[in-house]
Write a protein that holds these residues in place. Structure first.
Motif, PDB file in Angstrom:
ATOM      1  N   LYS A   1       0.804  -1.219   0.000  1.00 44.20           N
ATOM      2  CA  LYS A   1       0.000   0.000   0.000  1.00 44.20           C
ATOM      3  C   LYS A   1       0.840   1.273   0.000  1.00 44.20           C
ATOM      4  O   LYS A   1       0.319   2.365  -0.239  1.00 44.20           O
ATOM      5  CB  LYS A   1      -0.927   0.009   1.219  1.00 44.20           C
ATOM      6  N   GLN A   2       2.127   1.162   0.278  1.00 42.14           N
ATOM      7  CA  GLN A   2       2.955   2.370   0.365  1.00 42.14           C
ATOM      8  C   GLN A   2       3.309   2.901  -1.016  1.00 42.14           C
ATOM      9  O   GLN A   2       3.414   2.142  -1.991  1.00 42.14           O
ATOM     10  CB  GLN A   2       4.223   2.090   1.178  1.00 42.14           C
ATOM     11  N   LYS A   3       3.525   4.209  -1.076  1.00 42.01           N
ATOM     12  CA  LYS A   3       3.880   4.867  -2.335  1.00 42.01           C
ATOM     13  C   LYS A   3       5.391   5.003  -2.452  1.00 42.01           C
ATOM     14  O   LYS A   3       6.071   5.379  -1.493  1.00 42.01           O
ATOM     15  CB  LYS A   3       3.228   6.249  -2.419  1.00 42.01           C
ATOM     16  N   ILE A   4       5.886   4.710  -3.652  1.00 43.50           N
ATOM     17  CA  ILE A   4       7.313   4.782  -3.945  1.00 43.50           C
ATOM     18  C   ILE A   4       7.486   5.533  -5.263  1.00 43.50           C
ATOM     19  O   ILE A   4       6.743   5.285  -6.218  1.00 43.50           O
ATOM     20  CB  ILE A   4       7.933   3.370  -4.071  1.00 43.50           C
ATOM     21  N   PRO A   5       8.455   6.462  -5.353  1.00 40.74           N
ATOM     22  CA  PRO A   5       8.676   7.166  -6.631  1.00 40.74           C
ATOM     23  C   PRO A   5       9.420   6.296  -7.637  1.00 40.74           C
ATOM     24  O   PRO A   5      10.370   5.593  -7.282  1.00 40.74           O
ATOM     25  CB  PRO A   5       9.528   8.367  -6.220  1.00 40.74           C
ATOM     26  N   PHE A   6       8.970   6.338  -8.891  1.00 40.55           N
ATOM     27  CA  PHE A   6       9.596   5.566  -9.965  1.00 40.55           C
ATOM     28  C   PHE A   6       9.883   6.465 -11.159  1.00 40.55           C
ATOM     29  O   PHE A   6       9.069   7.319 -11.511  1.00 40.55           O
ATOM     30  CB  PHE A   6       8.672   4.432 -10.417  1.00 40.55           C
ATOM     31  N   PRO A   7      11.033   6.252 -11.813  1.00 43.74           N
ATOM     32  CA  PRO A   7      11.296   6.975 -13.072  1.00 43.74           C
ATOM     33  C   PRO A   7      10.439   6.403 -14.190  1.00 43.74           C
ATOM     34  O   PRO A   7       9.877   5.302 -14.051  1.00 43.74           O
ATOM     35  CB  PRO A   7      12.785   6.719 -13.317  1.00 43.74           C
ATOM     36  N   PRO A   8      10.348   7.092 -15.326  1.00 44.90           N
ATOM     37  CA  PRO A   8       9.628   6.538 -16.471  1.00 44.90           C
ATOM     38  C   PRO A   8      10.237   5.201 -16.890  1.00 44.90           C
ATOM     39  O   PRO A   8      11.414   4.924 -16.647  1.00 44.90           O
ATOM     40  CB  PRO A   8       9.825   7.606 -17.557  1.00 44.90           C
ATOM     41  N   LEU A   9       9.434   4.370 -17.534  1.00 46.38           N
ATOM     42  CA  LEU A   9       9.844   3.014 -17.885  1.00 46.38           C
ATOM     43  C   LEU A   9      11.135   3.001 -18.708  1.00 46.38           C
ATOM     44  O   LEU A   9      12.043   2.199 -18.447  1.00 46.38           O
ATOM     45  CB  LEU A   9       8.722   2.308 -18.642  1.00 46.38           C
ATOM     46  N   LYS A  10      11.238   3.885 -19.704  1.00 46.52           N
ATOM     47  CA  LYS A  10      12.443   3.898 -20.545  1.00 46.52           C
ATOM     48  C   LYS A  10      13.690   4.254 -19.739  1.00 46.52           C
ATOM     49  O   LYS A  10      14.781   3.714 -19.977  1.00 46.52           O
ATOM     50  CB  LYS A  10      12.259   4.870 -21.709  1.00 46.52           C
ATOM     51  N   GLU A  11      13.525   5.140 -18.763  1.00 42.69           N
ATOM     52  CA  GLU A  11      14.665   5.498 -17.905  1.00 42.69           C
ATOM     53  C   GLU A  11      15.039   4.319 -17.006  1.00 42.69           C
ATOM     54  O   GLU A  11      16.221   4.058 -16.762  1.00 42.69           O
ATOM     55  CB  GLU A  11      14.331   6.730 -17.067  1.00 42.69           C
ATOM     56  N   GLN A  12      14.027   3.605 -16.513  1.00 43.31           N
ATOM     57  CA  GLN A  12      14.291   2.397 -15.727  1.00 43.31           C
ATOM     58  C   GLN A  12      15.140   1.414 -16.531  1.00 43.31           C
ATOM     59  O   GLN A  12      16.123   0.847 -16.024  1.00 43.31           O
ATOM     60  CB  GLN A  12      12.977   1.720 -15.333  1.00 43.31           C
ATOM     61  N   GLN A  13      14.751   1.190 -17.761  1.00 40.04           N
ATOM     62  CA  GLN A  13      15.454   0.229 -18.617  1.00 40.04           C
ATOM     63  C   GLN A  13      16.890   0.671 -18.882  1.00 40.04           C
ATOM     64  O   GLN A  13      17.808  -0.166 -18.905  1.00 40.04           O
ATOM     65  CB  GLN A  13      14.681   0.037 -19.915  1.00 40.04           C
ATOM     66  N   LYS A  14      17.092   1.976 -19.063  1.00 44.56           N
ATOM     67  CA  LYS A  14      18.440   2.493 -19.291  1.00 44.56           C
ATOM     68  C   LYS A  14      19.304   2.316 -18.051  1.00 44.56           C
ATOM     69  O   LYS A  14      20.476   1.901 -18.136  1.00 44.56           O
ATOM     70  CB  LYS A  14      18.355   3.975 -19.674  1.00 44.56           C
ATOM     71  N   ILE A  15      18.728   2.612 -16.884  1.00 42.10           N
ATOM     72  CA  ILE A  15      19.454   2.433 -15.621  1.00 42.10           C
ATOM     73  C   ILE A  15      19.840   0.971 -15.437  1.00 42.10           C
ATOM     74  O   ILE A  15      20.980   0.642 -15.079  1.00 42.10           O
ATOM     75  CB  ILE A  15      18.595   2.913 -14.433  1.00 42.10           C
ATOM     76  N   ALA A  16      18.882   0.070 -15.689  1.00 48.52           N
ATOM     77  CA  ALA A  16      19.143  -1.365 -15.533  1.00 48.52           C
ATOM     78  C   ALA A  16      20.259  -1.817 -16.459  1.00 48.52           C
ATOM     79  O   ALA A  16      21.141  -2.586 -16.061  1.00 48.52           O
ATOM     80  CB  ALA A  16      17.861  -2.152 -15.799  1.00 48.52           C
ATOM     81  N   GLN A  17      20.246  -1.326 -17.708  1.00 47.45           N
ATOM     82  CA  GLN A  17      21.260  -1.715 -18.686  1.00 47.45           C
ATOM     83  C   GLN A  17      22.661  -1.295 -18.228  1.00 47.45           C
ATOM     84  O   GLN A  17      23.624  -2.071 -18.332  1.00 47.45           O
ATOM     85  CB  GLN A  17      20.937  -1.070 -20.036  1.00 47.45           C
ATOM     86  N   ILE A  18      22.770  -0.077 -17.705  1.00 50.51           N
ATOM     87  CA  ILE A  18      24.065   0.413 -17.226  1.00 50.51           C
ATOM     88  C   ILE A  18      24.559  -0.415 -16.040  1.00 50.51           C
ATOM     89  O   ILE A  18      25.732  -0.817 -15.977  1.00 50.51           O
ATOM     90  CB  ILE A  18      23.960   1.907 -16.840  1.00 50.51           C
ATOM     91  N   LEU A  19      23.671  -0.699 -15.094  1.00 49.29           N
ATOM     92  CA  LEU A  19      24.073  -1.444 -13.899  1.00 49.29           C
ATOM     93  C   LEU A  19      24.449  -2.888 -14.241  1.00 49.29           C
ATOM     94  O   LEU A  19      25.366  -3.457 -13.640  1.00 49.29           O
ATOM     95  CB  LEU A  19      22.958  -1.405 -12.852  1.00 49.29           C
TER      96      LEU A  19
END
Length: 359
Positions: A158-176
């Motif tokens: 139920k808690q709220k968490i901030p998330f970047p846009p999906l494309k930014e998520q994918q870019k971050i994941a690729q770099i990591l």
């Protein structure tokens, strides 16, 4: 006058976040899934386990249905995000790898699939390791003892968490992922060098290879005791002594300090102290008994084959578990540590692990 908000950011309840990041309840980005099965006695199933400290999802082995006591099991699929309800406060969560697609877990685990319009599962697997996010696992776990907490899944979702846009998520994941690959290659190189060092240690510490100024020649076999138990002479100039003659094993301690860093069997790996958790003596586990001094050697006696021994070179209040033998060398403590780890003869290991009481 309020604080100036930097351009491109916005103020939220969780703090400053980029303007194009959005807050979502976790239940909006994660779908709790239960793919049940009817277990058959003669069919084989692969069980999984989730390691602490974000160590990933591994196989527990393959068993026939009749050997699995808990019959209420569920399938997991590649890239499912799995949480251990009783170990999540220790970071026991991770993605199911391809080779474990179709394995099973009990209801002691939560299995999630991402809302693919909002969440990249690889990004999420990294995101949960951020301290602020990681803290939510502990905050939403109930219990008195740290080892017996139970995760409150519904409240957590139920808690709220901030998330970047999906494309930014994918870019971050690729770099990591790229960085993880580079680190893995570097670790493989380090491991190869460690193996070379072990071979050198074996030869030097057994006297098989010696420096010219101390003696010459090669001793065969390299150990002072052959595998068949036949004794062979020690190298010239070496003395054969009992460990108890050159060290104190499990020295008696006075009362423990009011607070201290507790070193348990999961605190050390490959001779490195992984964590330093301060606890109060009133809440300390019964195994917290080895009050350490600088240059003490911790020799793992519970599951000694793991060889997670530790040369203590720190200062301050540190107490180790009785899962270790505490060895206090009378001299040459660092040499003794390297002699014991990792080339210690198995029969001597038995004598340490079976020590009846502190001397």
């Amino acid at each position: 006058m309020g604080a100036v908000i930097p351009k491109g950011y916005k103020q939220t309840k969780v703090g400053l976040i980029p303007e194009d990041w959005e807050e979502f309840k976790l239940k909006d980005v994660l779908n709790l899934t239960l793919e049940s099965l009817v277990m058959e006695d003669e069919k084989e199933y692969e069980l999984i386990t989730v390691r602490r400290r974000f160590g990933g999802v591994d196989s527990r082995g393959i068993f026939k249905g009749k050997k699995i006591l808990v019959k209420n099991q569920f399938y997991v699929r590649e890239n499912d995000f799995v949480i251990s309800k009783r170990q999540i406060s220790h970071g026991a969560c991770g993605l199911v790898p391809k080779e474990l697609d179709g394995a099973i877990v009990s209801n002691e685990y939560n299995v999630f699939q991402p809302n693919k319009d909002l969440l990249d599962q690889v990004f999420f697997n990294y995101y949960v390791r951020v301290p602020k996010f990681n803290q939510t696992f502990y905050s939403y776990s109930d219990g008195i003892h740290i080892e017996k907490l139970l995760f409150k899944t519904k409240s957590w979702l139920k808690q709220k968490i901030p998330f970047p846009p999906l494309k930014e998520q994918q870019k971050i994941a690729q770099i990591l992922i790229t960085w993880d690959d580079a680190i893995s290659k570097q670790e493989a190189l380090i491991k190869a060098k460690e193996e070379l060092k072990k071979g050198l240690m074996q030869k030097l510490l057994s006297g098989e290879v010696r420096f010219k100024e101390f003696g010459a020649g090669t001793l065969v076999p390299s150990s002072s005791i052959e595998k068949n138990g036949t004794e062979v002479p020690a190298p010239g100039g070496w003395d054969e002594v009992r460990l108890g003659d050159i060290s104190k094993i499990n020295p008696k301690n006075n009362n423990l300090p009011e607070s201290f860093v507790y070193i348990d069997l999961e605190s050390v790996k490959n001779g490195t102290l992984l964590k330093e958790s301060i606890i109060n003596s009133d809440n300390a586990p019964s195994r917290a008994q080895r009050l350490l001094k600088k240059d003490d050697i911790l020799y793992q006696t519970v599951r000694p084959y793991q060889k997670n021994n530790f040369f203590f070179k720190l200062t301050g209040n540190y107490v180790a578990s009785t899962g270790y033998a505490q060895i206090r060398a009378l001299e040459s403590s660092e040499y003794l540590y390297h002699y014991l780890h990792p080339t210690f003869p198995p029969n001597y290991t038995y004598e340490i692990t079976s020590t009846p009481k502190a001397s």
